[in-house]
Design a protein around this motif. Sequence first.
Motif, mmCIF file in Angstrom:
data_model
loop_
_atom_site.group_PDB
_atom_site.id
_atom_site.type_symbol
_atom_site.label_atom_id
_atom_site.label_comp_id
_atom_site.label_asym_id
_atom_site.label_seq_id
_atom_site.Cartn_x
_atom_site.Cartn_y
_atom_site.Cartn_z
ATOM 1 N N GLN A 8 20.183 8.317 73.316
ATOM 2 C CA GLN A 8 19.493 9.540 73.683
ATOM 3 C C GLN A 8 18.789 9.429 75.031
ATOM 4 N N SER A 9 18.606 8.221 75.507
ATOM 5 C CA SER A 9 17.957 8.017 76.796
ATOM 6 C C SER A 9 18.461 6.705 77.389
ATOM 7 N N PRO A 10 18.295 6.516 78.678
ATOM 8 C CA PRO A 10 18.728 5.258 79.290
ATOM 9 C C PRO A 10 18.059 4.035 78.675
ATOM 10 N N LEU A 34 23.105 9.699 82.145
ATOM 11 C CA LEU A 34 22.049 10.334 81.360
ATOM 12 C C LEU A 34 20.872 10.753 82.237
ATOM 13 N N ASP A 35 20.534 9.951 83.243
ATOM 14 C CA ASP A 35 19.473 10.331 84.182
ATOM 15 C C ASP A 35 19.862 11.602 84.942
ATOM 16 N N ASP A 38 19.829 14.674 82.607
ATOM 17 C CA ASP A 38 18.459 15.110 82.328
ATOM 18 C C ASP A 38 17.857 15.828 83.535
#
Length: 55
Positions: A8-10, A34-35, A38
């Motif tokens: 769900q996140s780095p 992902l960055d 987002d």
Amino acid sequence: MTEAPAPQSPADLTVPEGACGTRAALHAGLAEFLDDLDAHWHPENDGPFPQFAPA
């Protein structure tokens, strides 16, 4: 075989100890993706449609 949940996140993309260079590069690329996602997701969802913002 059970699958691991999608990151769900780095921060969720930790490279396992002893991983090969290809796997490390994959994790680095996914973290960058992902960055970027987002960074683009919020302005596109928050800006153009103020009529749908919570009151």
